[in-house]
Design an enzyme around this catalytic site. Sequence first.
Site, PDB file in Angstrom:
ATOM      1  N   GLU A 184       0.757  -1.292  -0.231  1.00  0.00           N
ATOM      2  CA  GLU A 184       0.022   0.524   0.338  1.00  0.00           C
ATOM      3  C   GLU A 184       0.731   1.389   0.015  1.00  0.00           C
ATOM      4  OE1 GLU A 184      -3.051   0.597  -0.479  1.00  0.00           O
ATOM      5  OE2 GLU A 184      -3.844  -1.923  -0.586  1.00  0.00           O
ATOM      6  N   GLU A 207       7.538 -22.087   8.803  1.00  0.00           N
ATOM      7  CA  GLU A 207       8.133 -21.215   9.216  1.00  0.00           C
ATOM      8  C   GLU A 207       8.920 -21.259  10.096  1.00  0.00           C
ATOM      9  OE1 GLU A 207       5.720 -21.880  13.264  1.00  0.00           O
ATOM     10  OE2 GLU A 207       4.047 -21.017  11.601  1.00  0.00           O
TER      11      GLU A 207
END
Length: 307
Positions: A90, A121
């Site tokens: 953004e 992970e």
Amino acid sequence: MTQVNLLSELNSIASEGRNIDTLDIDTLPTLAILEKINQEDHKVAAAVSAAMADITSGVEAIVSSFNRGGRLVYMGAGTSGRLGILDAVECMPTFSVPEGMVIGLIAGGEKAVIHAVEGAEDDRAMGVADLKALNFSDKDTLVGIAASGRTPYVAAGLEYAKQCKATTIAVNCSPNSVIGQIADIDICAQVGPEVLTGSTRLKSGTAQKLILNMLSTASMIRIGKTYQNLMVDLNASNQKLYARAVRIVMQATDCEEQTAYEALDHANKEVKVAILMILTGVDVQQAREKLAQKQGFLRHAMSQGES
């Protein structure tokens, strides 16, 4: 790590605890379930507020990186990684930053944005490799995001970033966490146990989103990407954003709509340039020169030459 050790570790992590206020949630009607969730969500803003001093330190570090030509890199797994990517992508349309100035990394790569990647992970080597692929350096700032504060992918990335002499920030929801102890700055929002035990996409994810909003937005304000509370570095790349750019010019200058359109057209849709042209009477080239002389700060460019 053995399963026994991992179970012991999880038992000590705040975000993995059981919430005594939601033990009966599976017996409740829909409205009561939603009220329980909402009651817990009310705790998030207060937890973030309590971490404000560390968030401030984080912003100062990021601004320092930007001023040295460095980057802001977010790193996380699962929800945490996706939140980092969301904030990073953004920044380009909102503030017209160059591609690569704010980056989001997720364990497992792009596929992991929409699909779970098994074991990603836990891959410490991937955490280091992903940073090396960016040519990560001491000019950059790394923000490691993990609600539990223990994600190996993130911990390894933070350790590598410290080896690079870069500033490191941990965003987590677990006091005295692994990543909090590694990082230079430990931003810990203590939101408490989740509505559903261990479902850190809930309060923890909300807290992380609020913190990332603060880190990026405040940093962009500090490097001159706004004027008043207006997004004057907006990239007017589609019809909605162009209409917003017109409104911003009108709001900043109190000009008529047609004047805003004409100024933006002459300024090649550069909102700052259009505003400076209207308010000071300079032409496009002069406006760009004034902004360059003031490192892009519109307010400073407007006062240039005044005594």
